[in-house]
Structures are given as structure tokens and as C-alpha cells.
Design a protein around this motif. Structure first.
Motif, mmCIF file in Angstrom:
data_model
loop_
_atom_site.group_PDB
_atom_site.id
_atom_site.type_symbol
_atom_site.label_atom_id
_atom_site.label_comp_id
_atom_site.label_asym_id
_atom_site.label_seq_id
_atom_site.Cartn_x
_atom_site.Cartn_y
_atom_site.Cartn_z
ATOM 1 N N HIS A 105 0.781 -1.164 0.051
ATOM 2 C CA HIS A 105 0.064 0.087 -0.029
ATOM 3 C C HIS A 105 0.909 1.217 0.010
ATOM 4 O O HIS A 105 0.462 2.459 -0.366
ATOM 5 N N GLU A 106 2.185 1.131 0.537
ATOM 6 C CA GLU A 106 3.085 2.317 0.248
ATOM 7 C C GLU A 106 3.264 2.688 -1.240
ATOM 8 O O GLU A 106 3.298 3.474 -1.766
ATOM 9 N N LEU A 107 3.709 1.393 -1.980
ATOM 10 C CA LEU A 107 3.679 1.465 -3.334
ATOM 11 C C LEU A 107 2.690 2.126 -4.220
ATOM 12 O O LEU A 107 2.629 2.715 -5.023
ATOM 13 N N LEU A 108 1.352 1.587 -3.733
ATOM 14 C CA LEU A 108 0.199 2.047 -4.417
ATOM 15 C C LEU A 108 -0.014 3.404 -4.045
ATOM 16 O O LEU A 108 -0.260 4.085 -5.058
ATOM 17 N N ASP A 151 4.369 -3.263 -12.104
ATOM 18 C CA ASP A 151 4.860 -4.486 -11.862
ATOM 19 C C ASP A 151 5.275 -4.880 -10.486
ATOM 20 O O ASP A 151 5.108 -5.871 -9.825
ATOM 21 N N CYS A 152 6.096 -3.896 -9.828
ATOM 22 C CA CYS A 152 6.616 -4.128 -8.552
ATOM 23 C C CYS A 152 5.373 -4.049 -7.660
ATOM 24 O O CYS A 152 5.403 -5.100 -6.675
ATOM 25 N N PHE A 153 4.345 -3.031 -7.605
ATOM 26 C CA PHE A 153 3.396 -3.268 -6.838
ATOM 27 C C PHE A 153 2.518 -4.620 -6.880
ATOM 28 O O PHE A 153 1.967 -5.378 -5.862
ATOM 29 N N ARG A 154 2.194 -4.982 -8.149
ATOM 30 C CA ARG A 154 1.357 -6.287 -8.365
ATOM 31 C C ARG A 154 2.236 -7.397 -7.694
ATOM 32 O O ARG A 154 1.714 -8.375 -7.016
ATOM 33 N N ARG A 155 3.581 -7.802 -7.771
ATOM 34 C CA ARG A 155 4.404 -8.683 -7.159
ATOM 35 C C ARG A 155 4.154 -8.804 -5.905
ATOM 36 O O ARG A 155 4.025 -9.639 -5.148
ATOM 37 N N PHE A 156 4.241 -7.501 -5.052
ATOM 38 C CA PHE A 156 4.168 -7.496 -3.460
ATOM 39 C C PHE A 156 2.881 -7.498 -3.185
ATOM 40 O O PHE A 156 2.723 -7.445 -1.802
ATOM 41 N N THR A 157 1.897 -7.717 -4.008
ATOM 42 C CA THR A 157 0.637 -7.915 -3.422
ATOM 43 C C THR A 157 0.104 -9.229 -3.519
ATOM 44 O O THR A 157 -1.000 -9.720 -3.003
ATOM 45 N N LYS A 158 0.852 -10.137 -4.073
ATOM 46 C CA LYS A 158 0.663 -11.618 -3.850
ATOM 47 C C LYS A 158 0.530 -12.049 -2.567
ATOM 48 O O LYS A 158 1.189 -11.392 -1.531
#
Length: 437
Positions: free
Chosen positions: A251-254, A350-357
């Protein structure tokens, strides 16, 4: 002794409605692509854990004694602090989102995830090499020597009851804090209950060490207030001989992506979306975006993704995606910070998506996934946030309609993993616990 005895909790003040179920979602689809006792004797100055990420050194330069920051509003398309234009937060939802049920069923997450700064430059105040002209006396070849004593104390500056530790003193105990998601009053209540802050909200834990596991904002009412509190405690803890640090959550990335890129389209595997649309769908609060300032962005952008503390590998997300960013803790953190500094919007996404798994450590394959990370980055146990404990245990599906019962941190994966997200956004509990558990 029951778990309730080990982790008693106070009655939290109510600070807003909870949203459940509490899982991150993406427009047009989902992020989730199927595919022992701590004996380590570490120190707070190990190369893999010592850094300025907790914010203390930054605050020495940017946080005055009265506790009021002085950053400027930052442009949403960049990090230029010399200008103060408006954020692009006026963008509207895509029509496809209107009336959409943005929360997906638990069945969508049953597949196991098998995906694949160190900034030591601190602020050192220096004295000028030459004496000030105001100190030169006319008519004298050898002006008198003036001893420069310590600066006069600022009467408005806070005082700390704990001296800095001596060189041979051991570090204090380690605490971890689960996902806060903007629930500032609950955070204050739990930190106060644990004896880490006083009644006025100031650091009272001496040389203790605290790690926040990420996700400060979204869903709850005051994410910026949470960030301000953590930054304040980082400065106060450093003055007391302890430290308060934090990890970067998805959520920081988001949040940073919503502020930087707004409605700029991104190419997702499920269709074109934007950071701002995804942020809103995942509980983004306009009040937080309106109050986001340059010093918040600078601090958030420098948070590490991974840390190792006393044999505990600290992560935000229960995923093996960290392995895709490097084979050591400094490599992962450097890769993420490089991406945030120079990456394109699609690389950010892509980084946000990966760390949301999530859910990599659950089920029969969970211990193997944990060992992959421990064997690569070190430590004897993983401590993470991100996935609410009610989802890990199935408690969210109770038939009696009652809020989920969360007695404390959830230990699983053959005792190799500790989950710290107590589901505060779904009437669960904001967890603060001392390690080891």
C-alpha cells in the motif's frame, strides 16, 4: 497459558467503519496469479539492518522541535519539491468500476504463490572552519580564544528520560507492528498498552527496537496521521538510544504511485488500469492524498522492503516475489529503491503487483516457500503482515456474524512463519508483539 493471556489487548476506540473482506483488488481482475526458537545473536548495526530507513536522520534535518514538518505539496507526476501544483486526484473512476463488487471471494486465493539502501549517509553537523567575523576584536593581533560550549537548549524541544546506550550495552527488545491501514487511534492505544509510548503519544520505550511491517494508509481514517506518528517516534527513539523503523508495504507502493502517476494508464495483465483507480478501489482516502507532502514522500520512498533483525526475517508480504529482486537483502532493497527512483510507470505497477501476492506460506507447500526465503536472506523465522489472519485461518467466514476473534499473532508453516496482520480493517485487531513469539 492461553493465547489471550500472552497477548492481552485493550478496548480500542472506534475510529471508523471496517471494510470486509479485506483483500487487495485490481480493476478488471485479480493480482493473485496461481502458479524454531530464535537463537541468532544479532546487533542493531548488522550491515543488513542498520540504515536510516526509520527516518531519524532525515528528521534531524526536516522535523523541527515543535514536531511540525515543513514539506511542500508535491506534484503528482514527479518529486519536485520546488513547486506546489495540485495532485491529479480529480480523475474519475472509469465507468467500468461503477457499482462493481471490488472484493473477490476467498476461493480466488487458494492457489499457492510460488512467484518468483543501505543508506548509511547520515547527517553530520559541522562547525565552520573559520571563526565568525563577529568574534574578531579590532586592534588585536591575537584575538582571544572563545570556547564554544554546547548550544543552548530549545525550551520548546522535548526531553527524553533515557540516555544513549554505551558502546558495550546490548540492544533493547524487538517489537513488530502489523498493518495499521490508517487506524491511528487503535495504533496509539496498542502502543500505549505495550508501554512503548506515554499518555501524550511520545516514545517511552528507552532502547527498545520497533519495526512496522508496512501498510500505513488506506481503508482507515487517518493514514497521514499514522505516518506522522511513526516519523515522530523514529526521531524520539533515536534520541533515547532505541530505534523505530518500518518496511515498505504494497500500500506504500500504491499510495506513492497514485500520487506520482494519478490516472496515467498502466499495462496490467488483466487490462488497462491506473494507480489512482486501483488506490481508490483498495480503500484510498482522499484526505490522505490531500495532506501528502514532500517529506512524507521522501521518507516512504526510502523504506526497505526486507530486513533481518535478531534472526527474524521481516517482510511485509507473505510471498516469494522478493526473490525476483535479488539474492541478498541489500540487493532487494537497492533494486526496489532504484525502481522507485528511475523506473517507468509500468515497472512501478509490476513491482506493486508482485508485492501484492499472498498466501505463499499457507498449506503443505508453505514451509518449503519459507525455507527458500530463509536460505537466501538468512534468519530462522519469517515475520510478515499483509494477509489478514482471519483469511489465513478461515475465521472471516464465521456463521454467527460476529467479528473475527484474533487472540494474537498467528504462528504457522511448521512454526516458521508469524502473521501480524490482525485484520484491524475488518473489526479484528491491530497487533503489536515482542519478538520472539
Amino acid at each position: 497459558m492461553t493465547p489471550e493471556d500472552r497477548f492481552p489487548g485493550p478496548e480500542h476506540p472506534h475510529s471508523g467503519p471496517r471494510h470486509q473482506p479485506d483483500l487487495d483488488v485490481l480493476p478488471y481482475g485479480t493480482y493473485y496469479e496461481p502458479e524454531p526458537a530464535a537463537g541468532y545473536q544479532g546487533t542493531p548495526y548488522d550491515a543488513e539492518t542498520y540504515s536510516g530507513y526509520g527516518g531519524a536522520r532525515y528528521l534531524e534535518q526536516h522535523w523541527p522541535a515543535d514536531g511540525q514538518g515543513h514539506g511542500h505539496t508535491v506534484h503528482a507526476q514527479g518529486l519536485n519539491t520546488d513547486q506546489a501544483p495540485e495532485f491529479p486526484h480529480q480523475g474519475q473512476y472509469d465507468g467500468a468500476y461503477e457499482g462493481q463488487d471490488v472484493y473477490e471471494s476467498r476461493d480466488a486465493y487458494e492457489g499457492q504463490d510460488r512467484s518468483g539502501y543501505d543508506d548509511r549517509a547520515g547527517y553530520e553537523p559541522t562547525l565552520p572552519d573559520q571563526p565568525s567575523p563577529a568574534l574578531q576584536l579590532p586592534g588585536r593581533d591575537d584575538p582571544p580564544t572563545i570556547e564554544l560550549g554546547p548550544p543552548l537548549p530549545d525550551p520548546a524541544a522535548p526531553t527524553y528520560p533515557y540516555p544513549a546506550p554505551g558502546p558495550d550495552e546490548p540492544p533493547g527488545p524487538v517489537y513488530v507492528v502489523g498493518d495499521v491501514h490508517g487506524y491511528l487511534e487503535e495504533l496509539r492505544a496498542e502502543l500505549r498498552h505495550q508501554g512503548l509510548i506515554d499518555a501524550d503519544g511520545h516514545w517511552s520505550a528507552g532502547r527498545a527496537r520497533i519495526w512496522f511491517l508496512g501498510d500505513f494508509t488506506d481503508r482507515g481514517p487517518d493514514g497521514i496521521g499514522v505516518i506522522d506518528l511513526v516519523m515522530q517516534l523514529a526521531a524520539e527513539a533515536a534520541a533515547a538510544g532505541g530505534y523505530c523503523r518500518a518496511l515498505m508495504g504494497n500500500h506504500e507502493l500504491l499510495f506513492l504511485g497514485a500520487a506520482k502517476y494519478g490516472d496515467e494508464p498502466v499495462q496490467s495483465t488483466a487490462g488497462t488500469a491506473s494507480f489512482l483507480a486501483a488506490w481508490r478501489l483498495n480503500g484510498g482516502q482522499q484526505n490522505d492524498l490531500d495532506r501528502l507532502e514532500a517529506h512524507h514522500i521522501s521518507w516512504l520512498s526510502r523504506l526497505p522492503a526486507v530486513a533481518l533483525e535478531d534472526g527474524h526475517l521481516l517482510l511485509h508480504s507473505d510471498t516469494t516475489a522478493y526473490l525476483e529482486y535479488g539474492e541478498s537483502i541489500p540487493d532487494v532493497n537497492d533494486a526496489v529503491h532504484s525502481l522507485l527512483s528511475d523506473g517507468s510507470v509500468d515497472e512501478w505497477w509490476d513491482c506493486f503487483r508482485r508485492f501484492t501476492k499472498r498466501f505463499a506460506f499457507r498449506g503443505d507447500a508453505g514451509p518449503t516457500a519459507v525455507h527458500e526465503l530463509l536460505d537466501t536472506y538468512g534468519g530462522t523465522r519469517i515475520v510478515h503482515g499483509h494477509s489478514p489472519i482471519p483469511y489465513l485461518t478461515g475465521a472471516v467466514h464465521a456463521d454467527d456474524g460476529q467479528p473475527p476473534h484474533i487472540p494474537g499473532p498467528y504462528v504457522y508453516a511448521d512454526d516458521l512463519a508469524v502473521a501480524m496482520d490482525g485484520g484491524v480493517t475488518m473489526e479484528g485487531r491491530l497487533l503489536v508483539a515482542r519478538l520472539p513469539i
